[in-house]
Design a protein around this motif. Structure first.
Motif, mmCIF file in Angstrom:
data_model
loop_
_atom_site.group_PDB
_atom_site.id
_atom_site.type_symbol
_atom_site.label_atom_id
_atom_site.label_comp_id
_atom_site.label_asym_id
_atom_site.label_seq_id
_atom_site.Cartn_x
_atom_site.Cartn_y
_atom_site.Cartn_z
ATOM 1 N N ARG A 1 -18.219 2.505 69.296
ATOM 2 C CA ARG A 1 -19.153 1.526 68.767
ATOM 3 C C ARG A 1 -18.691 0.120 69.108
ATOM 4 N NH1 ARG A 1 -22.324 3.289 64.434
ATOM 5 N NH2 ARG A 1 -23.245 1.203 64.512
ATOM 6 N N LYS B 1 -27.483 -3.171 66.276
ATOM 7 C CA LYS B 1 -28.205 -1.892 66.367
ATOM 8 C C LYS B 1 -27.709 -1.081 67.558
ATOM 9 C CE LYS B 1 -32.495 -3.366 64.127
ATOM 10 N NZ LYS B 1 -33.969 -3.454 64.282
ATOM 11 N N ILE B 2 -26.439 -0.761 67.547
ATOM 12 C CA ILE B 2 -25.835 -0.035 68.658
ATOM 13 C C ILE B 2 -25.322 1.302 68.158
ATOM 14 C CG2 ILE B 2 -23.981 -0.002 70.358
ATOM 15 C CD1 ILE B 2 -24.151 -3.031 70.459
ATOM 16 N N MET B 3 -25.763 2.373 68.805
ATOM 17 C CA MET B 3 -25.314 3.699 68.414
ATOM 18 C C MET B 3 -24.389 4.327 69.456
ATOM 19 S SD MET B 3 -26.454 4.352 65.423
ATOM 20 C CE MET B 3 -26.017 6.085 65.389
ATOM 21 N N TYR C 1 -27.032 -0.603 76.034
ATOM 22 C CA TYR C 1 -26.672 0.432 75.067
ATOM 23 C C TYR C 1 -27.945 1.021 74.478
ATOM 24 C CZ TYR C 1 -27.211 -4.052 72.768
ATOM 25 O OH TYR C 1 -27.670 -5.288 72.406
ATOM 26 N N THR C 2 -27.790 2.123 73.759
ATOM 27 C CA THR C 2 -28.942 2.784 73.153
ATOM 28 C C THR C 2 -28.807 2.852 71.642
ATOM 29 O OG1 THR C 2 -27.958 4.988 73.300
ATOM 30 C CG2 THR C 2 -29.247 4.243 75.182
ATOM 31 N N ASN C 3 -29.955 3.035 71.012
ATOM 32 C CA ASN C 3 -29.986 3.270 69.569
ATOM 33 C C ASN C 3 -31.069 4.303 69.305
ATOM 34 O OD1 ASN C 3 -30.014 3.296 66.821
ATOM 35 N ND2 ASN C 3 -30.765 1.220 66.558
ATOM 36 N N HIS C 4 -30.672 5.552 69.216
ATOM 37 C CA HIS C 4 -31.647 6.629 69.072
ATOM 38 C C HIS C 4 -32.316 6.635 67.699
ATOM 39 C CE1 HIS C 4 -28.845 8.968 66.589
ATOM 40 N NE2 HIS C 4 -27.904 8.615 67.444
ATOM 41 N N LYS C 5 -31.820 5.833 66.773
ATOM 42 C CA LYS C 5 -32.441 5.765 65.445
ATOM 43 C C LYS C 5 -33.533 4.697 65.369
ATOM 44 C CE LYS C 5 -28.634 7.716 62.795
ATOM 45 N NZ LYS C 5 -27.727 7.570 61.630
ATOM 46 N N GLU C 6 -33.637 3.896 66.417
ATOM 47 C CA GLU C 6 -34.702 2.903 66.469
ATOM 48 C C GLU C 6 -36.003 3.617 66.837
ATOM 49 O OE1 GLU C 6 -36.212 -1.028 66.230
ATOM 50 O OE2 GLU C 6 -34.240 -0.233 65.716
ATOM 51 N N HIS D 1 -35.551 2.208 72.344
ATOM 52 C CA HIS D 1 -34.247 2.867 72.310
ATOM 53 C C HIS D 1 -33.197 2.193 73.185
ATOM 54 C CE1 HIS D 1 -35.875 7.003 70.786
ATOM 55 N NE2 HIS D 1 -36.259 5.987 70.054
#
Length: 265
Positions: free
Chosen positions: A191, A217-219, A235-240, A244
């Motif tokens: 992270r 918001k970084i996963m 980077y990605t954030n699969h919870k967004e 993403h």
């Protein structure tokens, strides 16, 4: 009764398809050459986490993880189901149509410091320096903590030999190695963490630093590239729910970075 019979038939078909798929995969011999005229370009095995590089031979090389999670659990699976991801593959091409799957280049059974149960071989990252190819990979150690391992090879297609220990000071998943114009290599992992790599590319040269990306918001899936003197941290954030993939821009590999929003809104 009719509903039960129908459900039985559906479940039986799913099981037979899975068995058929496994049998087909078991017939493949490597290197396996195939044509890719549509997306996804890999269809004979289930892959994830592609890390693409054009090496000195001019070919495009794509390093991937391999997913063994049953189809029926993919949609609702909790994160720990993905312990079944194992066995990295590498693909190469000269024209984006004719591809070669060079087979499995590293497996958890080849990682001395990892869980004896195996699995948890998630997104890898490749690098090349001083005539050696490096594969950085996340894996759980024997204390159930994610660490970054590194394996080396003289050839882009491997096989890769894992170092006997993980890289001290690392944690989290999805490591990525970025080599700057001056030859200095940096390891991004977990992270929002970054650290210089030593000249041997096998150890950290400093204590890891936390990155200020202008966005929390970084996963996962950190990546770095450089263009016109600027450093792009993505980077990605699969919870967004909507966007993403995000990126931020800075003036050096450590940041701070200015948040620029989604890559493809």
């Amino acid at each position: 009764m009719i509903v039960r019979v129908k459900m039985f038939v559906v479940n039986l078909v799913v099981v037979l398809l899975m068995i058929s798929c496994k049998l087909e995969q078991s017939k493949i011999t490597y290197p396996y050459m195939f044509k890719a005229e549509t997306n996804p370009f890999v269809k004979h095995i289930r892959t994830a986490d592609p890390d693409a590089h054009v090496w000195k031979d001019g070919k495009l090389w794509v390093y991937t993880s391999q997913d063994h999670v049953p189809d029926s659990t993919l949609i609702t699976a909790p994160w720990h189901v993905y312990n079944k991801m194992d066995g990295y593959h590498v693909f190469s091409t000269e024209n984006m149509i004719d591809w070669t799957d060079h087979g499995e280049i590293l497996h958890s059974k080849n990682v001395e410091w990892g869980l004896k149960e195996g699995g948890f071989m998630w997104a890898p990252g490749g690098a090349y320096k001083n005539g050696i190819y490096y594969l950085y990979f996340p894996h759980m150690d024997k204390e159930n903590k994610f660490r970054t391992g590194v394996a080396t090879s003289k050839f882009p297609q491997g096989p890769f030999v894992a170092e006997p220990n993980f890289i001290e000071g690392t944690s989290g998943i999805d490591p990525m190695c970025f080599i700057d114009d001056d030859g200095q290599a940096y390891l991004y992992f977990g992270r929002m963490m970054v650290a210089k790599l030593s000249d041997d590319m096998l150890t950290l040269a400093e204590k890891p630093k936390r990155i200020n990306a202008g966005n929390e918001k970084i996963m996962e899936g950190a990546f770095m590239h450089k263009r016109n003197g600027k450093y792009y941290y993505s980077y990605t954030n699969h919870k967004e729910e909507i966007n993403h993939g995000f990126y931020s821009i800075g003036d050096n590999p450590y940041g701070p970075f200015e948040y620029k929003g989604p890559v493809n809104p």
